[in-house]
Design a protein around this motif. Structure first.
Motif, mmCIF file in Angstrom:
data_model
loop_
_atom_site.group_PDB
_atom_site.id
_atom_site.type_symbol
_atom_site.label_atom_id
_atom_site.label_comp_id
_atom_site.label_asym_id
_atom_site.label_seq_id
_atom_site.Cartn_x
_atom_site.Cartn_y
_atom_site.Cartn_z
ATOM 1 N N ARG A 897 0.823 -1.209 0.000
ATOM 2 C CA ARG A 897 0.000 0.000 0.000
ATOM 3 C C ARG A 897 0.859 1.263 0.000
ATOM 4 N N GLY A 898 1.917 1.282 0.819
ATOM 5 C CA GLY A 898 2.780 2.464 0.822
ATOM 6 C C GLY A 898 3.437 2.683 -0.518
ATOM 7 N N GLY A 899 3.848 1.588 -1.176
ATOM 8 C CA GLY A 899 4.453 1.703 -2.502
ATOM 9 C C GLY A 899 3.483 2.265 -3.517
ATOM 10 N N ARG A 931 -3.436 7.093 2.270
ATOM 11 C CA ARG A 931 -2.527 7.215 3.420
ATOM 12 C C ARG A 931 -3.317 7.403 4.710
ATOM 13 N N ARG A 932 -4.369 8.188 4.644
ATOM 14 C CA ARG A 932 -5.188 8.394 5.840
ATOM 15 C C ARG A 932 -5.902 7.098 6.240
ATOM 16 N N ARG A 933 -6.384 6.373 5.220
ATOM 17 C CA ARG A 933 -7.125 5.148 5.514
ATOM 18 C C ARG A 933 -6.229 4.090 6.161
ATOM 19 N N VAL A 934 -5.025 3.924 5.632
ATOM 20 C CA VAL A 934 -4.137 2.864 6.114
ATOM 21 C C VAL A 934 -3.320 3.325 7.316
ATOM 22 N N GLY A 935 -3.111 4.651 7.438
ATOM 23 C CA GLY A 935 -2.279 5.154 8.525
ATOM 24 C C GLY A 935 -0.818 5.211 8.166
ATOM 25 N N ILE A 936 -0.505 5.586 6.932
ATOM 26 C CA ILE A 936 0.889 5.686 6.477
ATOM 27 C C ILE A 936 1.168 7.150 6.161
ATOM 28 N N PRO A 937 1.838 7.881 7.062
ATOM 29 C CA PRO A 937 2.138 9.283 6.771
ATOM 30 C C PRO A 937 3.219 9.416 5.704
ATOM 31 N N VAL A 938 3.282 10.563 5.079
ATOM 32 C CA VAL A 938 4.348 10.852 4.124
ATOM 33 C C VAL A 938 5.655 11.001 4.892
ATOM 34 N N PRO A 939 6.769 10.358 4.441
ATOM 35 C CA PRO A 939 8.045 10.576 5.119
ATOM 36 C C PRO A 939 8.356 12.070 5.226
ATOM 37 N N ALA A 940 8.969 12.448 6.348
ATOM 38 C CA ALA A 940 9.170 13.869 6.646
ATOM 39 C C ALA A 940 9.900 14.596 5.530
ATOM 40 N N ALA A 941 10.930 13.969 4.966
ATOM 41 C CA ALA A 941 11.708 14.647 3.924
ATOM 42 C C ALA A 941 10.917 14.808 2.637
#
Length: 997
Positions: A897-899, A931-941
């Motif tokens: 999912r993140g990919g 991202r909101r649904r799965v709970g995967i935030p965008v990496p800070a950088a």
């Protein structure tokens, strides 16, 4: 190309299905197929497709349909669809249309069934079986309700009934009355006005000794004809009634003249003396037959070997029947129990008269002499010494004779060529559609035998997956497939499949004609196992502990034999067709043989000791692999563990079910990194969760908690991953186990980084590096340093470049391409953030090469995304789009999912650069929602560049942006990815790694 209209339209090219859209395109194709090579005028096409409501521009409408069909059929099919005044034609040979082949088969079967010979009747049954296999349902199903199709539908349905009538007549000619009764009853019920069907049923019942039932069947026919047509039965049926009443001797069955070819006891060798006529046609084996004919032209003695039910005798019979004009003799040894009778049986088969004191070997040699011919010795295994002795005498005394033997083990005679009969080819793995399944030999055999007990049986969309699973579970073994198909009169393929867990309960036959050794699968296997000596039988039973393939070291460990003795035992079982060699000096038992061996093992008092040795072997293998999976030898260890995966499962099941729960927990922990690399997250979670209640050892519990957390992270369950890794770290600190603590802290930091908690991630990785170094765990130390460098890049720390250099230096000595790629990816990320896209692309390409070399597909997604972002920065939007689509293809394939979110974001940047801002905003919106649904935030950088991209897109779209975003919220990331053009993908690899990138 092949076109099938006996059911819903199917088109295939070189065996692969060619989809054609339902509706008018299919109707047009069927119309052209009913008039092959004949131009159909445009106005006729329009009238038959649109009836009373033709389009305004008929010519253009028809042309558009033709254009679609040409595209759908591909280059080869398009060449067949030609324009010929005054319309269009399909320039296809009759043989490419199943309806034409069906018509020819029905004509041939009808003629042969009435020939009055056994050969004709057998050939008629072969033709009817082949024709019934073509019949998949209502003919011309896509256009059956259209008036113009009605005559052709009626013609084909009439041929279908004639085919069944011919089949019944052929069965009657061969004296198979019970088969006729079973087949005729449902046919009569469905077609009560067909007098030929009634006649066949009446005659079969009478011949079966059921005169009363025969007369009842006649009266039923008379009543239905009177009620429906107001007519009496025809002359043939009325005559039959009178003959039944009179018990006319003319109704008694008599063998056709060619059923038992006579042999003589004097004069020249009889020839050709035909071998027994098989009751069913041979399915498949065309290439095998060609190879064997060539082999028989070059070798004097060929032995067909294989386990019981492999089809050795059936293949030998087909070879003998098609051998040409030279004489053929067939010696059936299956019922002999005395070696002394072997030569005598051969003498009878060749018609050799023997004097009282004459050696029958001499009589056979004298009889055949220098005559060229083929002699078949069938079923030699239980009289192997006598069969070998006869073969030697014939080889030396009959210089023009060719010998063909069938046996579960070789004769071991000089000059013998051993040819193991392989199983029938199986459908490709994962095949679920009729087009993928139907023409595969194992499925064709199942279909033909099933249609013999359930007329009209065919592979359909509903049962294709089940039929494929059945033949795969039975290893393509012909006997097992035939025994399973025999239940099609009672069970659906799904029902048969569900009952195959116990191979031996279902796979039984009640056929009166089947030899005893072939009436059950258990009997077929037992007849081979009974030939083993006591030591070999025990060795074979102990191999039942294996669930998959094994090598010689594994077999020696489980059977507690020396290396030399183990090799000799395995070699003996291979030569007796009970063990099958596979690639890389590995071996396996066919599913049915493994089930028999496991059953034999379960009955022994020493079974638990064998199971324990099997567990010990698997544990030792997985423990050795654990380190190898974190080294340059990773690919080799993955292949070994993948080959042993069924045995890993079996060992865990035995241990966690009570055999050794504590050791089972340790095995699950040790195996979890392998499962992660293979992408088997569901399986890993299953075993790890099962193992938790079975241990009271704090170290094992801490390791289990870490493994569960490590599995939860790539599944998107970051809360669970954080909780279990934190508990693992606390427990391992308390018991002073730095090795477990360092691993748990590496994953804990990774999870915190994914959650955007950069200070917490840095602290966890710093502690992990210190503890790993203290206990000498260099792999986790390197992982901690690399991930710490990643946090430094994201946080833009002053020493980020130094940390990247330290990470690279730590990764190089280990020669672990996965870790090297992860370290190099920080170089690429840093270069992107500092405005050097060229350096970023160079580093990303190196990452991609490193990760592809070990099949790290999650890393492949990340590297492709980095390449896409670098290409966007360099102004090459087309290249960026290609790399992003390729990354999305890999992410979709492994369910990452993140990919998917990262790839969609990268593609949005490429689309924005190309001026496609509406599409870019749609992608950004669905990625944010995912991202909101799965709970995967965008990496800070990555957050600032992504936010800048969204702002630029919105500014360029202006007031339309909100409406576009609103529409996009109704869609999912899977929707938009599924609508993208199919991206190119790298060569598939057998596993995926799952360290979040």
């Amino acid at each position: 190309m092949d076109f099938s209209v006996l059911g819903p339209l199917q088109v295939s090219a070189h065996g692969s299905p060619v989809p054609v859209r339902p509706g008018l395109p299919r109707a047009l194709l069927v119309l052209l197929l009913t008039h092959p090579r004949t131009p159909v005028p445009v106005d006729v096409v329009a009238e038959r497709l649109w009836a009373d409501s033709p389009p305004a521009d008929v010519a253009n409408s028809v042309h558009r349909l033709v254009s679609y069909l040409r595209r759908a059929l591909g280059a080869e099919g398009a060449a067949l669809l030609v324009s010929r005044a005054p319309g269009y034609a399909l320039a296809v040979a009759d043989s490419a249309i199943d309806a034409h082949r069906f018509t020819e088969l029905v004509g041939a079967a009808t003629t042969l069934a009435g020939a009055g010979t056994a050969l004709g009747a057998h050939r008629a049954l072969e033709h009817t079986a082949e024709a019934l296999a073509l019949w998949r349902g209502e003919p011309l199903a896509d256009v059956a309700t259209r008036p113009w199709a009605a005559p052709e539908v009626a013609r084909l349905q009439e041929l279908h009934l004639q085919l069944h009538e011919a089949r019944l007549e052929a069965l009657l000619a061969l004296g198979r009355d019970l088969d006729v009764i079973a087949a005729a009853r449902p046919l009569v019920a469905d077609n009560p006005l067909r007098e030929r069907l009634h006649a066949s049923l009446v005659l079969a019942l009478y011949r079966a000794g059921r005169q009363g039932d025969a007369l009842d069947a006649y009266q039923a026919a008379r009543r239905v004809l009177a009620r429906e047509l107001g007519l009496d039965p025809g002359p043939r049926l009325r005559l039959l009634e009178r003959q039944v009443l009179a018990q006319d001797d003319a109704l008694r069955w008599r063998p056709p003249a060619d059923s038992h070819p006579p042999t003589t006891s004097a004069g020249p060798p009889p020839g050709p003396d035909r071998p027994p006529m098989p009751p069913t046609g041979l399915v498949g084996r065309r290439e095998h037959l060609a190879d064997l004919h060539d082999l028989l032209d070059r070798a004097r003695l060929v032995t067909l070997t294989g386990p019981g039910g492999a089809g050795k005798t059936r293949l030998a019979l087909e070879l003998a029947r098609s051998r040409g004009s030279d004489p053929v003799w067939f010696v059936d040894l299956s019922l002999l129990q005395d070696d002394r009778l072997v030569a005598a049986s051969a003498a009878r088969a060749v018609g050799a008269a023997t004097a009282t004191a004459e050696d029958p070997h001499d009589a056979v040699v004298r009889r055949i002499g220098a005559t060229a011919g083929l002699l078949v010795l069938d079923n030699c295994e239980h009289v192997i010494d006598a069969a070998a002795g006869l073969a030697k005498r014939l080889r030396d005394g009959c210089p023009a004779l060719v010998l063909l033997a069938t046996s579960r083990r070789p004769l071991r005679v000089a000059g013998e060529v051993v040819w193991p009969v392989p199983p029938l080819p199986l459908p490709p793995s994962g095949a679920t559609t009729p087009g993928e399944v139907r023409d595969v030999d194992a499925v064709r055999l199942f279909t033909e035998r099933a249609s013999a007990v359930r007329p009209g049986f065919a592979v359909t969309d509903d049962n294709a997956a089940d039929v494929a699973a059945i033949v795969e579970a039975l290893d393509g073994l012909p006997l097992a497939i035939e025994l399973a198909a025999a239940h099609a009169d009672v069970l659906t393929p799904r029902g048969i499949r569900s009952r195959l867990d116990d191979h031996f309960e279902l796979l039984e036959s009640d056929s009166r004609e089947a030899p005893a050794r072939h009436r059950t699968l258990r009997a077929a296997i037992r007849s081979g196992v009974d030939l083993l000596d006591e030591r070999e039988r025990r060795f074979f039973a102990e191999l039942g502990a294996f669930a998959g393939s094994f090598d010689l070291d594994a077999a020696a460990a489980v059977t507690a034999t020396s290396s030399g003795q183990c090799y000799r035992s395995v070699a003996s079982l291979v030569r007796q067709s009970l063990v099958v060699p596979t690639a890389d000096d590995r071996y396996r038992l066919l599913h049915s043989l493994r089930a028999y061996a496991a059953e034999a093992l379960a009955a022994q008092p020493w079974r638990e000791e064998v199971r324990r040795r099997h567990f010990d072997h698997v544990f030792a293998l997985v423990a050795a692999a654990d380190g190898g999976l974190r080294s340059a030898e990773q690919a080799g260890w993955l292949r070994r563990l993948s080959a042993s995966l069924p045995d890993l499962r079996a060992a865990l099941r035995w241990a966690l079910d009570g055999g050794a729960p504590g050791r089972g927990a340790r095995l699950a922990v040790t195996a979890h990194w392998f499962w992660m690399l293979e992408g088997m997250l569901d399986e890993a979670e299953h075993w790890l969760e099962r193992a938790v209640p079975g241990t009271d050892d704090d170290a094992v519990r801490a390791a289990l908690l870490h493994a569960i957390g490590r599995i939860a992270a790539p599944r998107g369950d970051l809360r669970k991953a954080h909780e279990t890794c934190l508990r693992s770290a606390e427990l391992s600190r308390r018991i002073g186990d730095d090795r477990i603590a360092s691993g748990a802290l590496v994953t804990l930091g990774l999870v915190r980084w994914a959650m955007g908690e950069l200070p917490g991630a840095a602290a966890a990785h710093d502690e992990a590096a210190e503890r790993a170094e203290a206990c000498g765990d260099m792999w986790h130390r390197t992982a901690a340093l690399i991930l710490r460098a990643r946090t430094a890049v994201d946080a833009d720390e002053d020493d980020a470049d130094d940390r990247i250099a330290a990470a690279l230096a730590a990764a190089r000595p280990g020669r672990d391409n996965q870790q090297m790629g992860l370290a190099m990816s920080q170089v690429a990320r840093r270069a992107l953030l500092t405005g050097d896209p060229t350096a970023a692309a160079t580093a990303a390409r190196e990452c991609l090469s490193l990760w592809r070399s070990v099949g790290y597909r999650e890393g492949e997604i990340h590297a492709l995304t980095l390449l896409g972002r670098a290409a966007t920065a360099m102004g090459d939007a087309a290249e960026a789009g290609e790399r992003a689509r390729e990354a999305l293809g890999v992410a979709a394939a492994i369910g990452h999912r993140g990919g998917l979110c990262d790839g969609v974001g990268c593609l949005a940047g490429a689309l924005h650069a190309a001026g496609a801002d509406e599409e870019a905003l749609t992608l950004l919106t669905v990625a944010d929602a995912e991202r909101r649904r799965v709970g995967i935030p965008v990496p800070a950088a990555d957050a600032p560049p992504l936010a800048d991209l969204a702002d630029q897109v919105r500014r360029r779209l202006g007031p339309r942006a909100d409406a576009i975003s609103a529409r996009a919220r109704d869609r999912t990331i899977d929707d938009v990815v599924g609508e993208l053009p199919t991206p190119p993908t790298s060569t598939p690899t057998p596993f995926t790694a799952v360290i979040p990138t």
